[in-house]
Scaffold this motif. Structure first.
Motif, PDB file in Angstrom:
ATOM      1  N   SER A  40       0.809  -1.209   0.000  1.00  0.00           N
ATOM      2  CA  SER A  40       0.000   0.000   0.000  1.00  0.00           C
ATOM      3  C   SER A  40       0.839   1.254   0.000  1.00  0.00           C
ATOM      4  N   ARG A  41       2.134   1.140   0.289  1.00  0.00           N
ATOM      5  CA  ARG A  41       3.041   2.286   0.348  1.00  0.00           C
ATOM      6  C   ARG A  41       2.694   3.223   1.505  1.00  0.00           C
ATOM      7  N   ARG A  42       1.920   2.792   2.449  1.00  0.00           N
ATOM      8  CA  ARG A  42       1.604   3.635   3.587  1.00  0.00           C
ATOM      9  C   ARG A  42       2.580   3.347   4.724  1.00  0.00           C
ATOM     10  N   TYR A  43       3.103   4.408   5.290  1.00  0.00           N
ATOM     11  CA  TYR A  43       4.026   4.245   6.398  1.00  0.00           C
ATOM     12  C   TYR A  43       3.235   4.128   7.690  1.00  0.00           C
ATOM     13  N   GLN A  44       3.593   3.169   8.505  1.00  0.00           N
ATOM     14  CA  GLN A  44       2.999   3.036   9.826  1.00  0.00           C
ATOM     15  C   GLN A  44       4.067   3.322  10.868  1.00  0.00           C
ATOM     16  N   ALA A  45       3.639   3.521  12.087  1.00  0.00           N
ATOM     17  CA  ALA A  45       4.585   3.878  13.146  1.00  0.00           C
ATOM     18  C   ALA A  45       5.672   2.813  13.260  1.00  0.00           C
ATOM     19  N   GLY A  46       6.923   3.246  13.134  1.00  0.00           N
ATOM     20  CA  GLY A  46       8.061   2.357  13.283  1.00  0.00           C
ATOM     21  C   GLY A  46       8.247   1.393  12.145  1.00  0.00           C
ATOM     22  N   GLN A  47       7.585   1.610  11.013  1.00  0.00           N
ATOM     23  CA  GLN A  47       7.676   0.675   9.898  1.00  0.00           C
ATOM     24  C   GLN A  47       7.926   1.432   8.610  1.00  0.00           C
ATOM     25  N   GLU A  48       8.861   0.957   7.775  1.00  0.00           N
ATOM     26  CA  GLU A  48       9.163   1.583   6.497  1.00  0.00           C
ATOM     27  C   GLU A  48       8.629   0.724   5.369  1.00  0.00           C
ATOM     28  N   ALA A  49       8.363   1.368   4.239  1.00  0.00           N
ATOM     29  CA  ALA A  49       7.894   0.632   3.075  1.00  0.00           C
ATOM     30  C   ALA A  49       9.002  -0.266   2.562  1.00  0.00           C
ATOM     31  N   ALA A  50       8.614  -1.375   1.923  1.00  0.00           N
ATOM     32  CA  ALA A  50       9.582  -2.314   1.387  1.00  0.00           C
ATOM     33  C   ALA A  50      10.441  -1.647   0.324  1.00  0.00           C
ATOM     34  N   GLN A  51      11.712  -2.023   0.253  1.00  0.00           N
ATOM     35  CA  GLN A  51      12.643  -1.454  -0.714  1.00  0.00           C
ATOM     36  C   GLN A  51      12.251  -1.892  -2.115  1.00  0.00           C
ATOM     37  N   LEU A  52      12.231  -0.941  -3.040  1.00  0.00           N
ATOM     38  CA  LEU A  52      11.922  -1.262  -4.425  1.00  0.00           C
ATOM     39  C   LEU A  52      13.112  -1.945  -5.073  1.00  0.00           C
ATOM     40  N   SER A  53      12.827  -2.898  -5.939  1.00  0.00           N
ATOM     41  CA  SER A  53      13.889  -3.546  -6.705  1.00  0.00           C
ATOM     42  C   SER A  53      14.332  -2.632  -7.842  1.00  0.00           C
ATOM     43  N   SER A  54      15.454  -2.954  -8.450  1.00  0.00           N
ATOM     44  CA  SER A  54      15.959  -2.167  -9.574  1.00  0.00           C
ATOM     45  C   SER A  54      14.955  -2.147 -10.719  1.00  0.00           C
ATOM     46  N   ALA A  55      14.309  -3.298 -10.965  1.00  0.00           N
ATOM     47  CA  ALA A  55      13.329  -3.368 -12.046  1.00  0.00           C
ATOM     48  C   ALA A  55      12.125  -2.477 -11.754  1.00  0.00           C
ATOM     49  N   GLN A  56      11.699  -2.425 -10.483  1.00  0.00           N
ATOM     50  CA  GLN A  56      10.568  -1.582 -10.113  1.00  0.00           C
ATOM     51  C   GLN A  56      10.929  -0.103 -10.237  1.00  0.00           C
ATOM     52  N   VAL A  57      12.139   0.249  -9.837  1.00  0.00           N
ATOM     53  CA  VAL A  57      12.607   1.629  -9.977  1.00  0.00           C
ATOM     54  C   VAL A  57      12.571   2.054 -11.436  1.00  0.00           C
ATOM     55  N   ASN A  58      13.086   1.215 -12.315  1.00  0.00           N
ATOM     56  CA  ASN A  58      13.106   1.552 -13.741  1.00  0.00           C
ATOM     57  C   ASN A  58      11.701   1.649 -14.320  1.00  0.00           C
ATOM     58  N   ARG A  59      10.825   0.776 -13.831  1.00  0.00           N
ATOM     59  CA  ARG A  59       9.451   0.822 -14.333  1.00  0.00           C
ATOM     60  C   ARG A  59       8.788   2.150 -13.977  1.00  0.00           C
ATOM     61  N   ILE A  60       9.007   2.610 -12.748  1.00  0.00           N
ATOM     62  CA  ILE A  60       8.418   3.876 -12.309  1.00  0.00           C
ATOM     63  C   ILE A  60       9.022   5.043 -13.074  1.00  0.00           C
ATOM     64  N   LEU A  61      10.346   5.063 -13.182  1.00  0.00           N
ATOM     65  CA  LEU A  61      11.018   6.175 -13.843  1.00  0.00           C
ATOM     66  C   LEU A  61      10.657   6.275 -15.319  1.00  0.00           C
ATOM     67  N   LYS A  62      10.456   5.139 -15.977  1.00  0.00           N
ATOM     68  CA  LYS A  62      10.269   5.135 -17.427  1.00  0.00           C
ATOM     69  C   LYS A  62       8.807   5.069 -17.849  1.00  0.00           C
ATOM     70  N   PHE A  63       7.903   5.076 -16.874  1.00  0.00           N
ATOM     71  CA  PHE A  63       6.479   4.896 -17.176  1.00  0.00           C
ATOM     72  C   PHE A  63       5.953   5.962 -18.132  1.00  0.00           C
TER      73      PHE A  63
END
Length: 509
Positions: A40-63
């Protein structure tokens, strides 16, 4: 004077004007969706969102990346092609971009970036309509007469523009009839004017200024007509409050604009607000320098600040601009729309009394405090003319989201090195005081740049990658980039704005 709209020919004409793109009927096109595995990409207290993979980063940047090569020859007007990309921070993004070739008359190529505020309605309308106004403003009387005669007789009308759009760029399914009527009124009024002979440079400058002024005027008039036809009510009709193209929503939101017209080797840049156009110049020794072709229209520009203060009585010197904002509320001093800073107090009071449902989304009071001598906001662009020289290799057109993160010299350096592919990179010559540690850092920096160039074929994407992931040494830190792209919308806005970039290639490196 408005003409008929019921024939097949007219419907085709409206489709040409709207330049519709394929989009999902259930949600705005161009909205960026994160990969499903990112949760969900929502931050909760004391919890961080999961790290994006390289493929996910490229997908977002190139969308949303887009590139287009223009045919060589006179039809390109000195433009080889362009790379473009946009990365939202708001949901949906309030930025828009446009690019098109002017087909009739002397032609030319148009590029624009539009930074909306108070919603995306104004930026969307301006990005779809402004280029038509610019084209009409530059057409000679004879062609305007032929255009009006063809529309009046319901004959086929040649298109004014050839759009160069990404499939995900926003399109609007409604509002076309109003846009067409306003545009036709504009060219009919131009037919009634005395045609004056001007040199090409003066003709383009005056056309750009008149097109900006007239579109902003039409946006205001359309909203006033819409208001006059509205019955007083405290709630919106079903679906009305969600319409991006509602004339009132367009006029109440706002948008800056930075537009470039290229014709026969000459650049004209018309700027309104705080987006920028920066020229990449390659010096004789191969080094890159940045030449700004625009000025920011905000309180950080002393000349612009004095212009605003001079347009109002001395008694308003402490209130016209407060905390570096217009009336203490608005950052840009020039923009389309934003009629809350342009209409008379009586008109704004009528708006508040008639349609409080529309104003419920506006947090500030209407009229604003100290609203004594409107208009406070201008839609008059500042136009710069520049003849393209052999050393002028590219032009970077971007909304302020980029310039808040990167200095113009860094931007030009990155584009220049990417464009040249680092094939002719000068060797490192260590000085007497060079340490092994500093030499290793230089080599790592160079390797990172080479890898980044190879990773992004689109130079606008290359800039986005560096803007969000810069490690302070000219390279990209993958972890930092992934974290920046993992931020949820409500948190991302605290770190960056929407970013839209178009890089126009002018000459081979």
């Amino acid at each position: 004077m408005l003409g008929r709209t019921g024939t097949l020919t007219r419907r085709c004409w409206l489709e040409i004007l709207q330049s519709r793109c394929i989009s999902s009927p259930s949600e705005p096109s161009g909205v960026l969706h994160y990969p499903a595995c990112s949760g969900s990409r929502r931050y909760q207290a004391g919890q961080e969102a999961a790290q994006l993979s390289s493929a996910q980063v490229n997908r977002i940047l190139k969308f949303n990346e887009h590139s287009h090569a223009l045919p060589r020859g006179s039809a390109s007007h000195g433009v080889l092609g362009f790379h473009s990309n946009t990365l939202p921070s708001n949901h949906p993004s309030e930025d828009r971009r446009s690019s098109a070739t002017c087909l009739p008359g002397r032609g030319g190529v148009l590029f624009g970036v539009f930074d909306g505020h108070g919603g995306a309605s104004c930026a969307q309308a301006v990005s779809q309509r402004l280029f038509y106004y610019v084209t009409v403003a530059m057409l000679p009387r004879r062609m305007l007469q032929e255009l009006d005669r063809a529309v009046e007789e319901d004959r086929a009308v040649p298109p004014l523009l050839e759009w160069h759009k990404h499939p995900q760029d926003h399109g609007s399914p409604d509002g076309g009839a109003i846009s067409f009527h306003s545009l036709r009124n504009y060219w009919q009024e131009r037919l009634e004017e005395q045609e004056e002979e001007e040199e090409d440079g003066g003709r383009v400058t005056s056309a750009l200024m008149d097109a900006f002024r007239r579109l902003d005027y039409d946006v205001s008039v359309e909203a006033q007509v819409h208001l006059s036809l509205s019955s007083p009510r405290r709630v919106s009709l079903p679906g009305e409050g969600l319409s991006l193209s509602s004339p009132l929503r367009v006029a109440l939101s706002g948008s800056t604009a930075c537009v470039v017209h290229v014709s026969n080797g000459v650049l004209h840049v018309a700027n309104l607000g705080d987006s920028r156009a920066v020229l990449g110049v390659q010096e004789r020794d191969g080094r890159w320098s940045a030449l700004s072709l625009t000025n920011d229209h905000n309180a950080q520009n002393p000349e612009e600040l004095q212009r605003v203060l001079a347009e109002h009585p001395a008694s308003e010197r402490r209130t016209a601009v407060r905390h570096d904002r217009l009336l203490g509320l608005l950052l840009p001093f020039r923009a389309f729309g934003d009629v809350r800073f342009k209409w008379s107090p009586e008109m704004l009071s009528r708006l508040y009394d008639t349609r409080p449902d529309i104003l419920s989304a506006i947090t500030e009071s209407v009229p604003p405090p100290h609203y004594l001598t409107p208009p406070y906001l201008s839609a008059r662009p500042e136009v710069t003319r520049h003849r393209i020289r052999p050393q002028d290799k590219f032009l970077v057109l971007a909304t302020d989201g980029l310039w808040e993160l990167m200095h113009r010299q860094t931007v030009v350096q990155l584009v220049g090195e990417h464009q040249a592919g680092l094939q002719h990179q000068r060797p490192i010559v260590p000085s007497a005081d060079t340490t092994l540690g500093s030499l290793q850092r230089l080599l790592l920096e160079r390797r990172g740049r080479v890898q980044s160039v190879l990773e992004d074929q689109n130079v606008a994407t290359h800039l986005l990658r560096h803007a969000l992931g810069d490690d302070g040494y000219g390279s990209v830190a993958p972890n930092r980039l992934a974290r920046m792209l993992s931020l949820p919308t409500d948190l991302a806005r605290r770190y960056r704005d929407d970013i839209t970039i178009t890089v126009i290639h002018l000459n081979e490196p």
